[in-house]
Design an enzyme around this catalytic site. Structure first.
Site, PDB file in Angstrom:
ATOM      1  N   GLY A  46      29.251  27.819  38.901  1.00 48.13           N
ATOM      2  CA  GLY A  46      28.020  28.553  38.616  1.00 48.13           C
ATOM      3  C   GLY A  46      26.869  27.821  39.264  1.00 48.13           C
ATOM      4  N   CYS A  90      34.189  23.000  39.077  1.00 48.50           N
ATOM      5  CA  CYS A  90      32.791  22.803  39.431  1.00 48.50           C
ATOM      6  C   CYS A  90      31.916  22.904  38.172  1.00 48.50           C
ATOM      7  CB  CYS A  90      32.354  23.772  40.520  1.00 48.50           C
ATOM      8  SG  CYS A  90      30.766  23.313  41.230  1.00 48.50           S
ATOM      9  N   TYR A  91      31.087  23.928  38.046  1.00 50.67           N
ATOM     10  CA  TYR A  91      30.258  24.057  36.842  1.00 50.67           C
ATOM     11  C   TYR A  91      31.113  24.073  35.583  1.00 50.67           C
ATOM     12  CZ  TYR A  91      26.598  25.774  33.744  1.00 50.67           C
ATOM     13  OH  TYR A  91      25.699  25.909  32.727  1.00 50.67           O
ATOM     14  N   HIS A 109      36.186  23.295  44.437  1.00 48.51           N
ATOM     15  CA  HIS A 109      36.542  24.710  44.351  1.00 48.51           C
ATOM     16  C   HIS A 109      37.945  24.921  44.934  1.00 48.51           C
ATOM     17  CE1 HIS A 109      32.680  26.489  43.127  1.00 48.51           C
ATOM     18  NE2 HIS A 109      32.127  25.493  43.795  1.00 48.51           N
ATOM     19  N   GLU A 122      39.728  27.369  44.767  1.00 46.32           N
ATOM     20  CA  GLU A 122      39.961  28.762  45.153  1.00 46.32           C
ATOM     21  C   GLU A 122      39.572  29.059  46.590  1.00 46.32           C
ATOM     22  OE1 GLU A 122      37.555  27.606  43.339  1.00 46.32           O
ATOM     23  OE2 GLU A 122      35.736  28.839  43.380  1.00 46.32           O
ATOM     24  N   ASP A 134      43.269  54.436  48.653  1.00 50.37           N
ATOM     25  CA  ASP A 134      43.133  54.371  47.206  1.00 50.37           C
ATOM     26  C   ASP A 134      43.585  55.659  46.532  1.00 50.37           C
ATOM     27  OD1 ASP A 134      42.100  51.946  47.863  1.00 50.37           O
ATOM     28  OD2 ASP A 134      40.016  52.477  47.482  1.00 50.37           O
ATOM     29  N   LYS A 161      42.172  45.295  46.275  1.00 50.88           N
ATOM     30  CA  LYS A 161      42.650  46.110  47.402  1.00 50.88           C
ATOM     31  C   LYS A 161      44.018  45.676  47.911  1.00 50.88           C
ATOM     32  CE  LYS A 161      41.320  49.345  50.423  1.00 50.88           C
ATOM     33  NZ  LYS A 161      40.548  50.560  50.091  1.00 50.88           N
TER      34      LYS A 161
END
Ligand code: XMP
Length: 518
Positions: free
Chosen positions: A57, A84-85, A172, A174, A230, A373
């Site tokens: 954050g 992190c945060y 991070h 990710e 979709d 997606k």
């Protein structure tokens, strides 16, 4: 869905990366959802998560008004991981020491792994590089925690307390720039939190089918097909669940690309066995567009005619079948971005669909509401849809009308369809479909330039190639297609489409340019 699968909740502290975290967890084949940091602990626990991840954050944990973690969260017994945060918030809440460092760390940062690196980092090499972005640091881990690593700006860059199932990292994991990011995440999720890795396309299909059956019962369902990924996947999923209780409507507005209508009418029906009503309305749309060259006016006219045509078809079907539900291909990022809370529900119970009139009120059914997606594509493949449908590039609702600069006529549409088909075929032939986000081809119908074709002077139209790369269409870069591919496309277009005597390449990013020209 989440009641069948183990659920990992990502608590969002305003991170740039919350969706990315959820995707990475799902890449580990574990189902995850994002919740706001304001969610009360009791509500979190009621969802019975197998693990919790606290995101990064933008603020300092000790700043006034900074989002806080309720310390009660750490007494629930649910394994929790901070990044992190989230890592700093965990440290702060449990009695660690978090302070502003002299040294902010932004970008790729060397991490030094401790001698005893615990369950989380035990398999890591002694040094690796991780993506950091912070101005505060943890100076002392809370009591009971083992410090697993440090960096120049972070005396404690990772910690764990296995007895309580708590762990965290300053970086991070990710983002792609963090070495071993996915490994660290899976160490926590699988080794520490004990998650099962069974969130697979086959299981997603099974769960969705069961959920749709349970919700719909023996009611009748309607779905508008656009030709896009979709709506095709949503329809195929509903079809698998309830078979001939589903009717699909496809409005062919005459503004589609070459062979696209046939692909829906023939191939989609062949693969899914779906009951399809086709409305061929090219005359209606072209009539309404006659002489119109302003982009927004084109869009308004097409939107209006589309709704009228769909209403018409829906009303006729409704009279015959008494339709209760309308399928919509809403994806998870839309749910998160509209603050839509729980993704787990397949059915949204409000009735107010896309401006339909009062006598046509349906309950929405959104079978892709929990999916990203890439998962929609995987589900499409699992359902047996062909690759060219599953990997189709995004295509705007107003179709080729907004790729003809000038008024839309049948002749111009036919010409653009041929040109576009050549460009797309060559891109596919070069194996680059999945590297390019979208490849519009634009006809400058009111520009002419002088050329020489055969032995004579020509005075034809230019077309613009607009290959772009993108993640989400919000920003884009121009696609660096190989010169030999561009040459093949240009040569074929000018040879095969005599009205075109010039092919140009759009090398504008977005911003400042948009992807489409209109
Ligand atoms: P722009 O041109 O704004 O496009 O960079 C971003 C993405 O949206 C698509 N697009 C549309 N899609 N109706 C749609 O359904 C529209 O009017 C429309 N205009 C643009 C575009 O193809 C790109 O993927």
């Amino acid at each position: 869905m989440s009641h069948e699968h183990e659920l990992v909740l990502v608590v969002d502290f305003g991170a740039q990366y919350a969706q990315l975290i959820a995707r990475r967890i799902r890449e580990a084949r574990i189902y995850s959802e994002i919740i706001p940091h304001t969610t009360p602990v009791a509500e979190i626990i009621a969802r019975r998560p197998k693990a919790i991840v606290l995101s990064g954050g933008p603020q300092s944990v000790y700043a006034a008004g900074a989002p806080q973690v309720d310390p009660a969260l750490f007494d629930t017994g649910v394994p929790t991981f901070g990044m992190c945060y989230g890592f700093q918030a965990m440290a702060q809440a449990l009695g660690g020491d978090v302070r502003r460092t002299g040294l902010s760390e932004f970008g790729r940062t060397p991490v030094h792994v401790a001698e005893n690196a615990g369950a989380l980092l035990g398999d890591m090499p002694p040094n690796f590089r991780a993506w950091m972005s912070h101005g505060d640091a943890v100076y002392a881990a809370p009591p009971g925690f083992l410090c697993l690593a440090n960096s120049d700006g972070s005396p404690v860059a990772a910690f764990e307390d296995l007895a309580r199932g708590l762990a965290g990292v300053q970086w991070h994991p990710e983002v792609g720039h963090s070495e071993f990011g996915q490994v660290v995440l899976e160490k926590f999720l699988v080794d520490i939190a004990g998650c099962r890795q069974d969130w697979t396309p086959a299981n997603i299909v099974d769960d969705s089918v069961a959920a749709i059956r349970a919700a719909v019962g023996d009611a009748q369902v309607l779905c508008a097909l656009s030709g896009g990924v979709d709506s095709a996947v949503a329809a195929a999923l509903v079809q698998k669940a309830i078979g001939d209780q589903l009717t699909c409507v496809f409005v062919d507005h005459g503004l589609l690309r070459k062979d696209e209508a046939e692909r829906v009418e023939r191939d989609f029906v062949a693969v899914t066995g779906v009951d399809l009503v086709v409305r061929k309305e090219a005359d209606r749309f072209l009539g309404a567009l006659d002489g119109v060259s302003d982009p927004e006016t084109k869009r308004k006219i097409i939107g209006r005619e589309f709704i009228r045509t769909f209403e018409d078809a829906a009303r006729a079907l409704n009279a015959e079948k008494d339709i209760e539900y309308l399928v919509q291909g809403t994806l998870y990022p839309d749910v998160v971005e509209s603050g839509g809370g729980e993704g787990a529900a397949n059915i949204k119970s409000h009735h107010n669909v896309g401006g339909l009139p009062d006598d046509l009120q349906f309950t929405l059914i959104e079978p892709l509401r929990t999916l990203f997606k890439d998962e929609v594509r995987a589900v499409g493949t699992e359902l047996g849809l062909p690759d060219d449908m599953v990997w189709r590039h995004p295509f705007p609702g107003p179709g080729l009308a907004i790729r003809i600069i000038g008024a839309v006529t049948r002749e111009r549409l036919d010409l653009l369809r041929e040109v576009d088909a050549i460009a797309r075929a060559e891109l596919t032939e070069a194996g680059l479909d999945r590297d390019i986000w979208q490849f519009p081809v634009v006809l400058l119908a009111e520009v002419r330039s002088v050329g020489v074709q055969g032995d004579g002077r020509s005075y034809g139209h230019p077309v613009v190639l607009r290959p772009v790369t993108s993640e989400d269409a919000m920003t884009a870069d121009w696609g660096r297609l190989p010169y030999d591919l561009l040459e093949r496309i240009s040569t074929r277009i000018t040879n095969e489409c005599r009205e075109v005597n010039r092919v140009v390449l759009d090398i504008t990013s977005k911003p400042p340019g948009t992807i489409e020209w209109e």
